[in-house]
Design an enzyme around this catalytic site. Sequence first.
Site: not given
Lengths: 342, 342, 342, 342
Positions: C127-128, C171-172, C273-274
């Site tokens: 997802i990132d 987003g790490r 949730v994202q």
Amino acid sequence: MRVGVLTGGGDCPGLNAVIRGIVRKGVQEYGYDFTGFRDGWRGPLEGDTMRLDIPAVRGILPRGGTILGSSRTNPLKTADGPARVRRTLSELDVDALVVIGGEDTLGVAATLWAEYGVPCVGVPKTIDNDLSGTDWTFGFDTAVNIATEAIDRLHTTAESHMRVLVVEVMGRHAGWIALHSGLAGGANVILIPEQRFDLDQVCAWVENRFRIRYAPIVVVAEGAMPRDGDLVLKDGTLDSFGHVRLSGIGEWLADQIEKRTGKEARTTVLGHVQRGGTPSAFDRWLATRFGLHAIDAVHDGDFGAMVALRGTDIVRVPIGEATAAVKTVDPALYQEAGVFFG
Amino acid sequence: MRVGVLTGGGDCPGLNAVIRGIVRKGVQEYGYDFTGFRDGWRGPLEGDTMRLDIPAVRGILPRGGTILGSSRTNPLKTADGPARVRRTLSELDVDALVVIGGEDTLGVAATLWAEYGVPCVGVPKTIDNDLSGTDWTFGFDTAVNIATEAIDRLHTTAESHMRVLVVEVMGRHAGWIALHSGLAGGANVILIPEQRFDLDQVCAWVENRFRIRYAPIVVVAEGAMPRDGDLVLKDGTLDSFGHVRLSGIGEWLADQIEKRTGKEARTTVLGHVQRGGTPSAFDRWLATRFGLHAIDAVHDGDFGAMVALRGTDIVRVPIGEATAAVKTVDPALYQEAGVFFG
Amino acid sequence: MRVGVLTGGGDCPGLNAVIRGIVRKGVQEYGYDFTGFRDGWRGPLEGDTMRLDIPAVRGILPRGGTILGSSRTNPLKTADGPARVRRTLSELDVDALVVIGGEDTLGVAATLWAEYGVPCVGVPKTIDNDLSGTDWTFGFDTAVNIATEAIDRLHTTAESHMRVLVVEVMGRHAGWIALHSGLAGGANVILIPEQRFDLDQVCAWVENRFRIRYAPIVVVAEGAMPRDGDLVLKDGTLDSFGHVRLSGIGEWLADQIEKRTGKEARTTVLGHVQRGGTPSAFDRWLATRFGLHAIDAVHDGDFGAMVALRGTDIVRVPIGEATAAVKTVDPALYQEAGVFFG
Amino acid sequence: MRVGVLTGGGDCPGLNAVIRGIVRKGVQEYGYDFTGFRDGWRGPLEGDTMRLDIPAVRGILPRGGTILGSSRTNPLKTADGPARVRRTLSELDVDALVVIGGEDTLGVAATLWAEYGVPCVGVPKTIDNDLSGTDWTFGFDTAVNIATEAIDRLHTTAESHMRVLVVEVMGRHAGWIALHSGLAGGANVILIPEQRFDLDQVCAWVENRFRIRYAPIVVVAEGAMPRDGDLVLKDGTLDSFGHVRLSGIGEWLADQIEKRTGKEARTTVLGHVQRGGTPSAFDRWLATRFGLHAIDAVHDGDFGAMVALRGTDIVRVPIGEATAAVKTVDPALYQEAGVFFG
């Protein structure tokens, strides 16, 4: 006849729908003129107004927030406040005031009418649904839908049975949002301010859930508190370890569950997302009807009254009825939901 | 104790939430076993069943439709129907039946209990909200939200003030969806089956709207009819020109408005989109509580009863009360909405 | 021909769409049989499989998560891992493996193919959006939509110009979600891991925003870090005051802004949730096409390849290309967005 | 430097985001002044303008439609049109024009620049995604999401395996919306204008679907046409039976399927719902970047250029490239989707 309108307290989806209902019916059926007061009671205190007519309310129905602005200014706590409000109304030829707000805002309206003769009609407003005298308040359904959608999305992760998912929702004094979104979202634990929770019990539910290869979803109202010991207060209070805590009950709970069960826990804090944006259809319907009936009450000279929902009817009750006591979750309702815990 | 469950009639968001509520409480609190009957009354007629236990209801809360399937099979119109139903229940050791359905399905339940002693508890279901005895039915809020969202999107085009936008929503006999979505969406005209409309009046409203440089949005229930003359019936009937008509009232109305006002008109027909997909939070809450209370009624041996919403309480009423008459829109409610027309 | 499929790493909307695409085309066009491996690389390591045929993929397109389960098990870090994987494939007559995953999962696939001859085709997943070699990854669009919706709702409160609103998004290592949702949501400050932020600058932007009577919305990636001094680490690290910190960068930032500007700040932490729930249409389209092209690559015997999006075309690149380096936000892109800051 | 901006053609979510991007960057980075022209080319033709500065674009990012209004006025078909446009620009000291529109609107810009020296920069706009020269157009992703959501909801009814569900979506000349929403929604048949359909084949797919106890969902672009025989034209054309037809291809197709398969069919016609309302995150991102890059092109004096998306980059192409030919669905793409038909 000139009618003033003000909105006080926190944001709440549906405020604009109320305003539109008041103005459309007031102008078209009763021929009234309107004065919009800015920022709640600050408006009549300081004579700060805005135009409020049919063009001004065009297109506002689906918009969150309030075109009138809001504040927590309280004329009863302001030097010479009631007299200043009366003076403003008199100077502007405002004959009646529709006051849209929660416990504090409406409490002022009740006092100004009862003790100072300011002709007010009230419209109850709170996303927390904790006002007495009405079955539901507008804004609540929107908040519950938003929280439920968030919980829905967490089920995907829950199915991977790896993590505890904690969702912190609004509700300082009443657990309505937590109860309804928890029920609607299929949460495994729901914690509300009305009943202190037992951390051991919560952890037992959590562990039970993992046994069926499904991670638990815990919905916690921001005002929920553990039964004993630890203090969880935001902004500057010490926790039981003597550390300054920044985070809310959601983070704290996730941390405790991790420590006690050894399972990773993740937190979602919805915050103001719950009280912003476009209102749900139900809230628009309710808010619109509140507006229509509030201006009817003005037309009837029924001051000191507040509109309220009873079943599917809009009725009038004394403003004081709504502000007398916080409407908390009935223990029987909470117990009813308990069949889904664990 | 073994309890049968069936769902009859059209799709309705929330059916699975009812089933889940029944089974979770029935198993966990009362120790009941369950038998799922497939496809409404066809299930008990033909002995067609499915497993219905806690694992079977896992994850179904947010899903539209019904895991039990549905049909319009009517045992009262089937040779030896009531006796076959009784025989199935007897052979499967089913002691009670929870019947989730609308007017027809519940009507059968009322008769089977009253005349044949089949122990039934009813749960009212219709997206049209036209069942008497209950403030709201589940599924309705979802349908209204979907229709409202569609209307919201049409306002963008309306702002370009070029076209009339007609939205046809569900409602053959009652205009609840049209009324609520029309109010919530800020429609300029709402037409319902309860009151025949005057095409001249509709066109006058339409033209009035263009004057303020904003195109009109017309919400029309599928069962709405013009006051006189033209017949608008789907599937094979002749229209006033003697042509076979395929399309519904929405297309017809758009066509008439174009011809009479000279303005382009466009139609949106939402159709089954309104009755599918995930239920709103309100509908999940209501349906879940209906399920919990229905199994309580079974536990109390309160057969012939139907659960219903009154205010915020779930109560029991005789099944017959719901099926006695279609709950149509009160003329006063429709008139209240009229302030927004034109 | 028998093809194995596995999904590794974190949840990501669209995984099921990939699986469905692979199976539908593999069965219908190529006549393949499939074996589903459970929980990422754990499946082939331990021989844990599930049926994977047309009925198994029915209805999964709109569902978040993965029907195959996932894990972070790494056969390269497991004793005798590669040999065990080869043995499982051999015993089950699996001729090829489609590996759907992120950097770690695909890295294993690259090595197993290059060094152990395990015939793998890769499908990039995160997802990132931080995988090289492909324009976009599926799941990202869904995450951005969810975060944008949340920001949209916060604008209502921002309009009341009373509070700073901080939104912490995923987003790490890369700030794609923050950048896109911040741009799409109209945020006033966007903070990403690629560039350490200056707290004074952030506070200056915040104060500037209040000057136009509108509260600032600050979007911060979970991996964003202040330029100097304070350490903000979750789970057990000390902050600059020597206190154990539980909360993330969002809470920390809100706290700092409050202290420095004197304005109340509120935080929304969207968390998992994202990454849950139904995928957006774009992600379903992309994931479906990835699935169709992955099975084409298997059919072509193009092992070691990974499918990727380039423009509107699905192409093949070496798996290693995706895992070579994290695709971070280009400084020029971040600077482009800067016109909206403050 | 003063820059004019206009938007032409049909509604499209994202128009306001483009305008905001142009103005924010133009004012803040380049110090430009702006003139908003009303209603497309009508604005410069008639000198009808509006204020366009930073306050004017506040809050418009999430709003559908265009604050500038739109029209289909064509100066090339207006007496003395080009000269009138030049005169307006000269009188208002407008040095450059950013033209946001589809094939027609941009075609005018190309000609006015090439033949009359009016300095134009183009921004491509169409929800249909059928403009050449750019990978995607904004508005398309929003339309596809709306149609996909509708299809999602229909699956509930499809699961009851009783009815054929036909969804008519936009697309007169190109089937992009049908193809993408059909793929994303899991439709069983997708019909596009690029390829005439065989009604027998459609009915065969429909019947095949019922065999697995699941009703078919048919997505049909409004411009799709059957292979032979029957004429399906809206507004006044005769159908093959000689009747005046009002309805579109969706209703016609449902009717034909009913007659040929004996299965009930229901239609959803989304209409303008697809092109209204708030843009998706992707469309806001794309539209915002188009705006930023369009004003860069003005700054570079790169007139006659149009911004376009290539991969993840915004590039410039000659305006004429976009308007040269309709970008239709590649037969290979349509065939790729065919694995899901039936």
